[in-house]
Design a protein around this motif. Structure first.
Motif, PDB file in Angstrom:
ATOM      1  N   ALA A   1       1.128  24.979   6.361  1.00 40.07           N
ATOM      2  CA  ALA A   1       2.113  23.751   6.680  1.00 40.07           C
ATOM      3  C   ALA A   1       0.994  22.338   7.388  1.00 40.07           C
ATOM      4  O   ALA A   1       1.935  21.161   7.001  1.00 40.07           O
ATOM      5  CB  ALA A   1       2.437  23.748   8.087  1.00 40.07           C
ATOM      6  N   ASP A   2       0.029  22.633   8.445  1.00 42.57           N
ATOM      7  CA  ASP A   2      -1.113  21.439   8.222  1.00 42.57           C
ATOM      8  C   ASP A   2      -1.573  20.923   6.680  1.00 42.57           C
ATOM      9  O   ASP A   2      -1.347  19.559   7.227  1.00 42.57           O
ATOM     10  CB  ASP A   2      -2.396  21.799   8.951  1.00 42.57           C
ATOM     11  N   ALA A   3      -1.964  21.661   6.492  1.00 47.10           N
ATOM     12  CA  ALA A   3      -2.192  20.826   4.809  1.00 47.10           C
ATOM     13  C   ALA A   3      -1.011  20.569   4.158  1.00 47.10           C
ATOM     14  O   ALA A   3      -1.689  19.218   3.165  1.00 47.10           O
ATOM     15  CB  ALA A   3      -2.931  21.784   3.811  1.00 47.10           C
ATOM     16  N   ALA A   4      -0.408  20.906   4.522  1.00 49.08           N
ATOM     17  CA  ALA A   4       1.007  20.029   3.557  1.00 49.08           C
ATOM     18  C   ALA A   4       1.945  18.720   4.167  1.00 49.08           C
ATOM     19  O   ALA A   4       1.740  17.895   2.785  1.00 49.08           O
ATOM     20  CB  ALA A   4       2.019  21.320   2.937  1.00 49.08           C
ATOM     21  N   ALA A   5       1.541  18.926   5.417  1.00 45.90           N
ATOM     22  CA  ALA A   5       2.103  18.095   5.725  1.00 45.90           C
ATOM     23  C   ALA A   5       1.203  16.399   5.713  1.00 45.90           C
ATOM     24  O   ALA A   5       1.513  15.251   5.983  1.00 45.90           O
ATOM     25  CB  ALA A   5       2.143  18.165   7.693  1.00 45.90           C
ATOM     26  N   THR A   6      -0.105  16.765   5.553  1.00 46.59           N
ATOM     27  CA  THR A   6      -0.984  15.802   5.031  1.00 46.59           C
ATOM     28  C   THR A   6      -0.795  15.053   4.067  1.00 46.59           C
ATOM     29  O   THR A   6      -0.768  13.531   4.437  1.00 46.59           O
ATOM     30  CB  THR A   6      -2.670  16.610   5.625  1.00 46.59           C
ATOM     31  N   VAL A   7      -0.616  15.681   2.918  1.00 43.69           N
ATOM     32  CA  VAL A   7       0.103  15.911   1.558  1.00 43.69           C
ATOM     33  C   VAL A   7       1.184  14.791   1.778  1.00 43.69           C
ATOM     34  O   VAL A   7       1.042  13.104   1.268  1.00 43.69           O
ATOM     35  CB  VAL A   7      -1.190  16.966   0.927  1.00 43.69           C
ATOM     36  N   ALA A   8       1.464  14.827   2.431  1.00 41.53           N
ATOM     37  CA  ALA A   8       2.769  14.656   2.369  1.00 41.53           C
ATOM     38  C   ALA A   8       3.158  12.953   3.066  1.00 41.53           C
ATOM     39  O   ALA A   8       4.051  12.505   2.489  1.00 41.53           O
ATOM     40  CB  ALA A   8       3.998  15.444   3.023  1.00 41.53           C
ATOM     41  N   LYS A   9       2.035  12.736   3.759  1.00 43.82           N
ATOM     42  CA  LYS A   9       2.324  11.995   4.559  1.00 43.82           C
ATOM     43  C   LYS A   9       1.877   9.865   3.596  1.00 43.82           C
ATOM     44  O   LYS A   9       1.295  10.199   2.438  1.00 43.82           O
ATOM     45  CB  LYS A   9       1.006  11.422   5.459  1.00 43.82           C
ATOM     46  N   VAL A  10       2.434   9.296   3.428  1.00 42.83           N
ATOM     47  CA  VAL A  10       2.937   8.105   2.636  1.00 42.83           C
ATOM     48  C   VAL A  10       1.336   7.404   2.419  1.00 42.83           C
ATOM     49  O   VAL A  10       0.336   7.496   3.755  1.00 42.83           O
ATOM     50  CB  VAL A  10       3.338   7.003   3.044  1.00 42.83           C
ATOM     51  N   GLY A  11       0.683   7.442   1.218  1.00 44.05           N
ATOM     52  CA  GLY A  11      -0.885   6.835   0.903  1.00 44.05           C
ATOM     53  C   GLY A  11      -1.281   7.734   1.242  1.00 44.05           C
ATOM     54  O   GLY A  11      -2.732   6.978   1.015  1.00 44.05           O
ATOM     55  N   SER A  12      -1.401   9.581   1.354  1.00 44.97           N
ATOM     56  CA  SER A  12      -2.089   9.636   1.849  1.00 44.97           C
ATOM     57  C   SER A  12      -3.354  10.356   0.279  1.00 44.97           C
ATOM     58  O   SER A  12      -4.561  10.413   0.077  1.00 44.97           O
ATOM     59  CB  SER A  12      -2.131  11.619   2.017  1.00 44.97           C
ATOM     60  N   LEU A  13      -2.484  10.097  -0.847  1.00 51.55           N
ATOM     61  CA  LEU A  13      -3.310  10.355  -1.726  1.00 51.55           C
ATOM     62  C   LEU A  13      -3.717   8.670  -2.631  1.00 51.55           C
ATOM     63  O   LEU A  13      -3.856   9.135  -3.959  1.00 51.55           O
ATOM     64  CB  LEU A  13      -2.249  11.179  -3.288  1.00 51.55           C
ATOM     65  N   ASP A  14      -3.878   7.699  -1.997  1.00 54.64           N
ATOM     66  CA  ASP A  14      -4.332   6.532  -2.568  1.00 54.64           C
ATOM     67  C   ASP A  14      -6.019   6.784  -2.448  1.00 54.64           C
ATOM     68  O   ASP A  14      -5.987   6.089  -1.349  1.00 54.64           O
ATOM     69  CB  ASP A  14      -3.713   5.184  -1.420  1.00 54.64           C
ATOM     70  N   LEU A  15      -5.836   7.485  -3.192  1.00 59.91           N
ATOM     71  CA  LEU A  15      -7.086   7.442  -2.855  1.00 59.91           C
ATOM     72  C   LEU A  15      -8.479   7.245  -3.780  1.00 59.91           C
ATOM     73  O   LEU A  15      -7.789   7.176  -4.750  1.00 59.91           O
ATOM     74  CB  LEU A  15      -8.159   9.472  -3.079  1.00 59.91           C
ATOM     75  N   TYR A  16      -9.132   6.058  -4.090  1.00 58.19           N
ATOM     76  CA  TYR A  16     -10.157   5.609  -3.935  1.00 58.19           C
ATOM     77  C   TYR A  16     -11.417   5.919  -4.241  1.00 58.19           C
ATOM     78  O   TYR A  16     -12.170   6.260  -2.934  1.00 58.19           O
ATOM     79  CB  TYR A  16      -9.815   4.582  -4.145  1.00 58.19           C
ATOM     80  N   THR A  17     -12.666   5.579  -4.943  1.00 56.19           N
ATOM     81  CA  THR A  17     -13.676   5.496  -5.128  1.00 56.19           C
ATOM     82  C   THR A  17     -14.897   4.271  -5.281  1.00 56.19           C
ATOM     83  O   THR A  17     -13.839   3.334  -5.662  1.00 56.19           O
ATOM     84  CB  THR A  17     -14.655   6.415  -5.825  1.00 56.19           C
TER      85      THR A  17
END
Length: 464
Positions: free
Chosen positions: A57-73
């Motif tokens: 539940a915690d992991a999924a809630a984190t991924v579901a947040k807006v911008g959580s997958l806006d990951l850059y290097t």
């Protein structure tokens, strides 16, 4: 230790008889104890599942947040600059020339044995506000200690500087600003704040033998150097946080050559997040499968015994699994999650297909990321409905089973009292029986003795 008087009159092993009777009497209590053991086993298994679902539940809630997958290097073409990613980064590229590094002011006083009288010192920083400092004495140690303990933002260090013509040891005080940047500049005056205002104080860093070793300066970088758009950006430190959104740039050395900063989407990190979400779900499924499976074993007689797992036939667990499975496998805008690398097998397990995910990201990253977040949102809802510490269905089941264990414990305690009373009653009854038999034997012996005496007496009278 009590004394056993087993069968003194009856010849019976009364202790063994009582123990056998008590074993029979305790059968209901043994059943209660077995039920406690079984229920505790179920509770332990449910708690393990609840923990995994809470993690999901915690992991999924984190991924579901807006911008959580806006990951850059971020990367740099030269060691002169390093770049790191913060929040709000976006893909892009920028060329930067490192014009200068930030520095702190460093100055030294003239060589001296003691600080000139009067001992009052005034330090004026970039703001122009004087700070008056009064040491305990004219000793350079006291002067340095007073400055270091003040709020002037300056440190003072006593440094040996040889001897004068009379053999007296001389020292200098080295003054350094605690921070870098132009605003860290300062002036050290011999005299009070009033003397500074009147212009009669002596600048301790400008007298013969004194010097400013390093001036306070900002770091600076130049953007688009050599073009009409050329722009110089300064910073009091060697770190710049506003050159690119969400990117922190740190200068290491000055360089006349442009340094290229490149910011790109971090597909590797995004893939790791998606894979981790699937792994968390799979972990819960693996536990459910292990605790539901039917196993076989052999008893002491060699007979095969079949045993079902503690979750076998549990409708609550079955419903939770189905909800999580639906959340992970239901179509998204008409597309199967399998297209994005979240694959459902024929046996109902979930796995992550790295190749499919990478292909989807390369083809349509925006849709792929949105699909992963949709799945995360659904999983978060399903896992939370089961594991919420107040309203979760699994939590409620655990609480109910724990309450049952407590009730069974109360019943077992009541049986302890009942059995102790029963055993005491049996011991009294058997003891009374032994006493009664002993009395009967005594009476029988006495009667036999009397009869024998009577018989002897009769025989004697007849003979006479």
């Amino acid at each position: 230790m009590g004394i056993s008087l087993d069968g003194l009159s009856s010849g019976l092993d009364t202790t063994s008889l009582i123990n056998q009777l008590m074993t029979a009497e305790a059968a209901p209590q043994d059943q209660l104890k077995a039920q406690v053991t079984k229920t505790n086993t179920v509770v332990t298994a449910l708690q393990g599942l609840n923990s995994r679902l809470a993690t999901l539940a915690d992991a999924a809630a984190t991924v579901a947040k807006v911008g959580s997958l806006d990951l850059y290097t971020a990367s740099s073409s030269s060691p002169a600059l390093s770049a790191s990613v913060a929040t709000g980064a976006a893909a892009g590229e920028l060329q930067v020339v490192v014009s200068a590094l930030a520095s702190a002011q460093v100055g030294v006083s003239a060589a001296m044995a003691t600080w000139p009288s009067p001992s009052t010192i005034t330090i004026v920083g970039h703001s122009g506000t004087p700070l008056e400092i009064t040491p305990a004495s004219n000793s350079l140690d006291d002067v340095a200690s007073a400055i270091n303990g003040s709020t002037a933002g300056v440190t003072a260090t006593k440094v040996a500087s040889g001897v004068d013509g009379s053999g007296t040891t001389l020292y200098r005080l080295q003054f350094s600003s605690k921070t870098t940047g132009a605003d860290s500049a300062f002036t050290v005056y011999q005299g009070s704040a009033a003397d500074v205002a009147a212009g009669t104080a002596t600048n301790a860093l400008a007298v013969p033998g004194a010097a400013v070793i390093k001036t306070a300066a900002d770091a600076s970088v130049t953007l688009w150097k050599g073009t009409a758009a050329e722009q110089v950006i300064t910073s009091s430190t060697n770190t710049f946080s506003d050159l690119l959104p969400g990117i922190t740039v740190t200068a290491a050395t000055a360089s006349a050559d442009p340094v290229t900063i490149t910011v790109s989407r971090d597909d590797t990190q995004i893939s790791a997040v998606a894979s981790g979400l699937v792994a968390s779900l799979s972990s819960a499924f693996v536990l459910i499968a292990a605790q539901t499976a039917v196993s076989t074993s052999t008893d002491a007689t060699g007979k095969t015994v079949t045993s079902a797992g503690v979750f076998a036939g549990d409708s609550t667990v079955r419903g939770i699994r189905q909800s999580a499975l639906d959340a992970a496998s239901a179509p998204i805008n008409g597309h199967s999650p399998g297209e994005y690398g979240i694959v459902l097998s024929k046996t109902g397990t979930i796995s992550f297909d790295q190749a499919k995910f990478s292909a989807a990201m390369a083809s349509d990253p925006k849709t792929t990321i949105a699909a992963i977040q949709t799945i995360a949102t659904r999983l978060s809802a399903a896992a939370t409905a089961a594991s919420d510490k107040y309203t979760g269905s699994l939590t409620s089941k655990i609480t109910g089973d724990q309450s049952q264990v407590r009730n069974l414990g109360d019943q077992i305690s009541a049986w302890d009292v009942r059995l102790a009373s029963r055993k005491s009653t049996l011991q009294r009854n058997y003891s009374a029986m032994e006493v009664m038999l002993s009395n009967l034997k005594s009476q029988s012996a006495a009667l036999s003795s009397q009869l024998s005496s009577l018989s002897t007496s009769t025989s004697t009278g007849t003979t006479g």
